[in-house]
Scaffold this motif. Sequence first.
Motif, PDB file in Angstrom:
ATOM      1  N   SER A   1       0.845  -1.199   0.000  1.00 40.13           N
ATOM      2  CA  SER A   1       0.000   0.000   0.000  1.00 40.13           C
ATOM      3  C   SER A   1       0.881   1.250   0.000  1.00 40.13           C
ATOM      4  CB  SER A   1      -0.899   0.001   1.243  1.00 40.13           C
ATOM      5  OG  SER A   1      -0.114   0.042   2.418  1.00 40.13           O
ATOM      6  N   PRO A   2       0.375   2.384  -0.488  1.00 39.68           N
ATOM      7  CA  PRO A   2       1.205   3.606  -0.583  1.00 39.68           C
ATOM      8  C   PRO A   2       1.802   4.038   0.755  1.00 39.68           C
ATOM      9  CG  PRO A   2      -0.816   3.850  -1.851  1.00 39.68           C
ATOM     10  CD  PRO A   2      -0.949   2.569  -1.094  1.00 39.68           C
ATOM     11  N   TRP A   3       1.009   4.021   1.828  1.00 46.14           N
ATOM     12  CA  TRP A   3       1.531   4.467   3.116  1.00 46.14           C
ATOM     13  C   TRP A   3       2.606   3.518   3.643  1.00 46.14           C
ATOM     14  CZ3 TRP A   3       0.802   1.226   7.319  1.00 46.14           C
ATOM     15  CH2 TRP A   3      -0.182   0.239   7.177  1.00 46.14           C
ATOM     16  N   ALA A   4       2.449   2.200   3.376  1.00 44.04           N
ATOM     17  CA  ALA A   4       3.468   1.237   3.801  1.00 44.04           C
ATOM     18  C   ALA A   4       4.753   1.433   3.007  1.00 44.04           C
ATOM     19  CB  ALA A   4       2.946  -0.186   3.636  1.00 44.04           C
ATOM     20  N   HIS A   5       4.608   1.756   1.708  1.00 45.85           N
ATOM     21  CA  HIS A   5       5.783   2.047   0.869  1.00 45.85           C
ATOM     22  C   HIS A   5       6.550   3.248   1.411  1.00 45.85           C
ATOM     23  CE1 HIS A   5       6.462  -0.486  -2.541  1.00 45.85           C
ATOM     24  NE2 HIS A   5       5.175  -0.556  -2.840  1.00 45.85           N
ATOM     25  N   PHE A   6       5.809   4.271   1.803  1.00 47.16           N
ATOM     26  CA  PHE A   6       6.449   5.485   2.321  1.00 47.16           C
ATOM     27  C   PHE A   6       7.243   5.182   3.595  1.00 47.16           C
ATOM     28  CE2 PHE A   6       6.185   9.045   5.355  1.00 47.16           C
ATOM     29  CZ  PHE A   6       6.920   9.996   4.654  1.00 47.16           C
ATOM     30  N   ILE A   7       6.634   4.404   4.507  1.00 47.39           N
ATOM     31  CA  ILE A   7       7.306   4.055   5.767  1.00 47.39           C
ATOM     32  C   ILE A   7       8.530   3.188   5.492  1.00 47.39           C
ATOM     33  CG2 ILE A   7       7.054   2.781   7.928  1.00 47.39           C
ATOM     34  CD1 ILE A   7       4.139   3.673   7.981  1.00 47.39           C
ATOM     35  N   LYS A   8       8.413   2.260   4.530  1.00 52.75           N
ATOM     36  CA  LYS A   8       9.533   1.389   4.192  1.00 52.75           C
ATOM     37  C   LYS A   8      10.702   2.193   3.629  1.00 52.75           C
ATOM     38  CE  LYS A   8      11.762  -2.436   3.304  1.00 52.75           C
ATOM     39  NZ  LYS A   8      12.359  -3.238   4.406  1.00 52.75           N
ATOM     40  N   GLU A   9      10.420   3.137   2.749  1.00 50.53           N
ATOM     41  CA  GLU A   9      11.487   3.978   2.175  1.00 50.53           C
ATOM     42  C   GLU A   9      12.172   4.792   3.265  1.00 50.53           C
ATOM     43  OE1 GLU A   9       9.652   6.295  -0.848  1.00 50.53           O
ATOM     44  OE2 GLU A   9       9.256   4.572  -2.157  1.00 50.53           O
ATOM     45  N   LEU A  10      11.392   5.320   4.193  1.00 51.44           N
ATOM     46  CA  LEU A  10      11.947   6.092   5.305  1.00 51.44           C
ATOM     47  C   LEU A  10      12.809   5.196   6.202  1.00 51.44           C
ATOM     48  CD1 LEU A  10      11.657   9.061   6.279  1.00 51.44           C
ATOM     49  CD2 LEU A  10       9.912   8.236   7.883  1.00 51.44           C
ATOM     50  N   GLN A  11      12.322   3.994   6.431  1.00 50.95           N
ATOM     51  CA  GLN A  11      13.032   3.030   7.268  1.00 50.95           C
ATOM     52  C   GLN A  11      14.392   2.664   6.656  1.00 50.95           C
ATOM     53  OE1 GLN A  11      10.965  -0.689   7.465  1.00 50.95           O
ATOM     54  NE2 GLN A  11      12.339  -1.607   8.977  1.00 50.95           N
ATOM     55  N   VAL A  12      14.409   2.363   5.358  1.00 49.73           N
ATOM     56  CA  VAL A  12      15.654   1.981   4.674  1.00 49.73           C
ATOM     57  C   VAL A  12      16.639   3.142   4.667  1.00 49.73           C
ATOM     58  CG1 VAL A  12      16.636   1.307   2.437  1.00 49.73           C
ATOM     59  CG2 VAL A  12      14.537   0.206   3.279  1.00 49.73           C
ATOM     60  N   ARG A  13      16.113   4.363   4.526  1.00 48.97           N
ATOM     61  CA  ARG A  13      16.971   5.534   4.465  1.00 48.97           C
ATOM     62  C   ARG A  13      17.588   5.864   5.823  1.00 48.97           C
ATOM     63  NH1 ARG A  13      13.667   8.473   1.485  1.00 48.97           N
ATOM     64  NH2 ARG A  13      12.806   9.771   3.156  1.00 48.97           N
ATOM     65  N   LEU A  14      16.853   5.627   6.908  1.00 49.25           N
ATOM     66  CA  LEU A  14      17.305   6.067   8.220  1.00 49.25           C
ATOM     67  C   LEU A  14      17.978   4.975   9.051  1.00 49.25           C
ATOM     68  CD1 LEU A  14      14.271   8.301   9.327  1.00 49.25           C
ATOM     69  CD2 LEU A  14      16.457   9.051   8.359  1.00 49.25           C
ATOM     70  N   LEU A  15      17.610   3.709   8.829  1.00 46.22           N
ATOM     71  CA  LEU A  15      18.106   2.634   9.690  1.00 46.22           C
ATOM     72  C   LEU A  15      19.016   1.680   8.922  1.00 46.22           C
ATOM     73  CD1 LEU A  15      14.815   1.756  11.608  1.00 46.22           C
ATOM     74  CD2 LEU A  15      16.777   3.004  12.498  1.00 46.22           C
ATOM     75  N   PRO A  16      20.275   1.543   9.344  1.00 43.28           N
ATOM     76  CA  PRO A  16      21.177   0.579   8.702  1.00 43.28           C
ATOM     77  C   PRO A  16      20.629  -0.844   8.812  1.00 43.28           C
ATOM     78  CG  PRO A  16      22.385   2.053  10.166  1.00 43.28           C
ATOM     79  CD  PRO A  16      20.923   2.301  10.419  1.00 43.28           C
ATOM     80  N   LEU A  17      20.864  -1.662   7.800  1.00 40.71           N
ATOM     81  CA  LEU A  17      20.448  -3.070   7.735  1.00 40.71           C
ATOM     82  C   LEU A  17      18.940  -3.261   7.563  1.00 40.71           C
ATOM     83  CD1 LEU A  17      22.693  -4.596  10.567  1.00 40.71           C
ATOM     84  CD2 LEU A  17      23.253  -4.300   8.166  1.00 40.71           C
ATOM     85  N   ALA A  18      18.198  -2.157   7.320  1.00 40.34           N
ATOM     86  CA  ALA A  18      16.738  -2.286   7.157  1.00 40.34           C
ATOM     87  C   ALA A  18      16.378  -3.102   5.934  1.00 40.34           C
ATOM     88  CB  ALA A  18      16.103  -0.902   7.067  1.00 40.34           C
ATOM     89  N   ALA A  19      17.197  -3.024   4.890  1.00 38.84           N
ATOM     90  CA  ALA A  19      16.894  -3.729   3.641  1.00 38.84           C
ATOM     91  C   ALA A  19      16.876  -5.241   3.831  1.00 38.84           C
ATOM     92  CB  ALA A  19      17.895  -3.346   2.560  1.00 38.84           C
ATOM     93  N   ILE A  20      17.587  -5.740   4.849  1.00 35.30           N
ATOM     94  CA  ILE A  20      17.630  -7.192   5.066  1.00 35.30           C
ATOM     95  C   ILE A  20      16.893  -7.605   6.342  1.00 35.30           C
ATOM     96  CG2 ILE A  20      19.746  -7.568   3.755  1.00 35.30           C
ATOM     97  CD1 ILE A  20      21.279  -7.532   6.395  1.00 35.30           C
ATOM     98  N   GLY A  21      16.095  -6.686   6.910  1.00 37.09           N
ATOM     99  CA  GLY A  21      15.274  -7.034   8.060  1.00 37.09           C
ATOM    100  C   GLY A  21      16.023  -7.162   9.368  1.00 37.09           C
ATOM    101  N   LEU A  22      17.229  -6.569   9.448  1.00 39.88           N
ATOM    102  CA  LEU A  22      18.013  -6.643  10.685  1.00 39.88           C
ATOM    103  C   LEU A  22      18.333  -5.254  11.228  1.00 39.88           C
ATOM    104  CD1 LEU A  22      20.466  -9.546   9.756  1.00 39.88           C
ATOM    105  CD2 LEU A  22      18.545  -9.638  11.354  1.00 39.88           C
ATOM    106  N   ASP A  23      17.461  -4.309  10.946  1.00 43.41           N
ATOM    107  CA  ASP A  23      17.706  -2.943  11.402  1.00 43.41           C
ATOM    108  C   ASP A  23      17.536  -2.778  12.903  1.00 43.41           C
ATOM    109  OD1 ASP A  23      15.091  -3.594  10.874  1.00 43.41           O
ATOM    110  OD2 ASP A  23      14.466  -1.561  10.415  1.00 43.41           O
ATOM    111  N   TRP A  24      17.064  -3.829  13.588  1.00 45.43           N
ATOM    112  CA  TRP A  24      16.912  -3.770  15.037  1.00 45.43           C
ATOM    113  C   TRP A  24      18.239  -3.993  15.769  1.00 45.43           C
ATOM    114  CZ3 TRP A  24      18.497  -8.103  17.615  1.00 45.43           C
ATOM    115  CH2 TRP A  24      18.596  -9.276  16.857  1.00 45.43           C
ATOM    116  N   VAL A  25      19.242  -4.544  15.087  1.00 46.97           N
ATOM    117  CA  VAL A  25      20.486  -4.958  15.747  1.00 46.97           C
ATOM    118  C   VAL A  25      21.215  -3.767  16.374  1.00 46.97           C
ATOM    119  CG1 VAL A  25      22.761  -5.988  15.417  1.00 46.97           C
ATOM    120  CG2 VAL A  25      20.755  -6.995  14.298  1.00 46.97           C
ATOM    121  N   ILE A  26      21.444  -2.707  15.596  1.00 46.33           N
ATOM    122  CA  ILE A  26      22.178  -1.545  16.105  1.00 46.33           C
ATOM    123  C   ILE A  26      21.387  -0.823  17.195  1.00 46.33           C
ATOM    124  CG2 ILE A  26      23.149   0.707  15.488  1.00 46.33           C
ATOM    125  CD1 ILE A  26      23.964  -0.510  12.813  1.00 46.33           C
ATOM    126  N   PRO A  27      20.080  -0.544  17.002  1.00 52.02           N
ATOM    127  CA  PRO A  27      19.320   0.056  18.107  1.00 52.02           C
ATOM    128  C   PRO A  27      19.339  -0.790  19.379  1.00 52.02           C
ATOM    129  CG  PRO A  27      18.106   0.293  16.068  1.00 52.02           C
ATOM    130  CD  PRO A  27      19.276  -0.589  15.768  1.00 52.02           C
TER     131      PRO A  27
END
Length: 457
Positions: free
Chosen positions: A411-437
Amino acid sequence: MEEIRPDENTKPLTWKQYLVIASLLFGLFFGAGNLIFPVHLGQLAGAKWLAATAGFLVTAVLLPLLAVLAISVSHAKGIYDIGRPLGRKFALAFMVLIHLTLGPLFATPRTASISFSVGLQPVLPAKLAQPCLLVFSAIFFILAFIISYQETTILDSVGRVLNPIFLLLLFVVFLLAAAKPMGAAHQQTVTAAYHNMAFFNGFLQGYNTMDALAGLAFGYTIVSAVKQLGKTSAKSNAKVTASAGVIATGAIGLIYIALIWLGATTLKHFKPSAEGGTAFNQIVTYYLGDFGHALLATLVTLTCLTTAVGLLAAFAQDFHRSFSKISYHTWLAIMTFASFVTANFGLDTIIAWSTPMLMFLYPIAIVLIVLSIAKTAFAGDPVVYFWAIGLTMIPALLDMLASFPPVISQSPWAHFIKELQVRLLPLAAIGLDWVIPAAVGIAAGLLVHFYRKRPKQ
């Protein structure tokens, strides 16, 4: 939490006693469902199967063992106690979510859908699959309910016979595959996601076994068994659990390695399946013919029925303890009916919708396991838990959203959140962006803890 006490038995345990605990651990973590995900991973990874295997073993073998150790060293009696440093409401919510995941939402319905997909579906016309699944799952869960209701131990005895036969069948298939492989695993096609990220994708695929969550939910069974052998102190209990765990998880790890390799070799003959059940049936039929398929279907169904009975009973018992106004038998009936309904969505749908929940729960569970094992270093200070889980939960929620089926994730809103997530959080593209936080949260919590403990001037 339990009071710390010395060992009642100061003598070393015998090898036979270690093997008893190892067999309990093996039974806790390895069921018929654990066959399909390694095979599917092998088909996805192809020539990259070794790197994918390494990642898979971390979450499907090492992490479940650490979950049981966390229960042991922290004197916890289950999930509630593991989450208790964050407050009763968090502990109860976390316990409920894990039991719903292991119960009527995903793991328990999966026992019926795997039995059907491996046993009956391959020989049925496509148009009859859904009505036959309805009948099969109804019979399956009626039997599971009756056995659980009477709280009989008959399936424990059956399991002692079934498991060796099941493992013998598996061993025969491995021998035949080693003697006459379908193809060279290192020469097979690699799916796009596994070209550069095979380890990390294997790591995430290990979530599907749900064994780390099962370790938290049922680990106290193992800890109690060790205590019955007289090892009642936290140190010796954890030592025995770890030693027996190495035996059990080592055996499971070897089976996983063989299954992943086996899945990779099938690509020369079969297309990758949407789930590993179809592929595993194809492998057994390839090497053992129709007799092999019939034997496999029988063993998988009975093994899954044993697993379903255990999950139904555990869910009903735990929820009756937490919500005692509703009886064990009522919880059992609710759980059984809900699992029957979910099973009829089919294995593919169950796996697709379980992924978001696992992407949310696993990071939190991993951090809680680490903190529980290391809690003596910071006296179990809730502030460390608060910072660690608080910073872990945000990316975990985002990963859950990104892994929903397309009806939500595209959905458009989910796409927007995903793009923001990938841009701001390292490893977001592979689903491991929780590791550093999570690491930052643990560090911040420790800083606050030790700052509070500093000597007063």
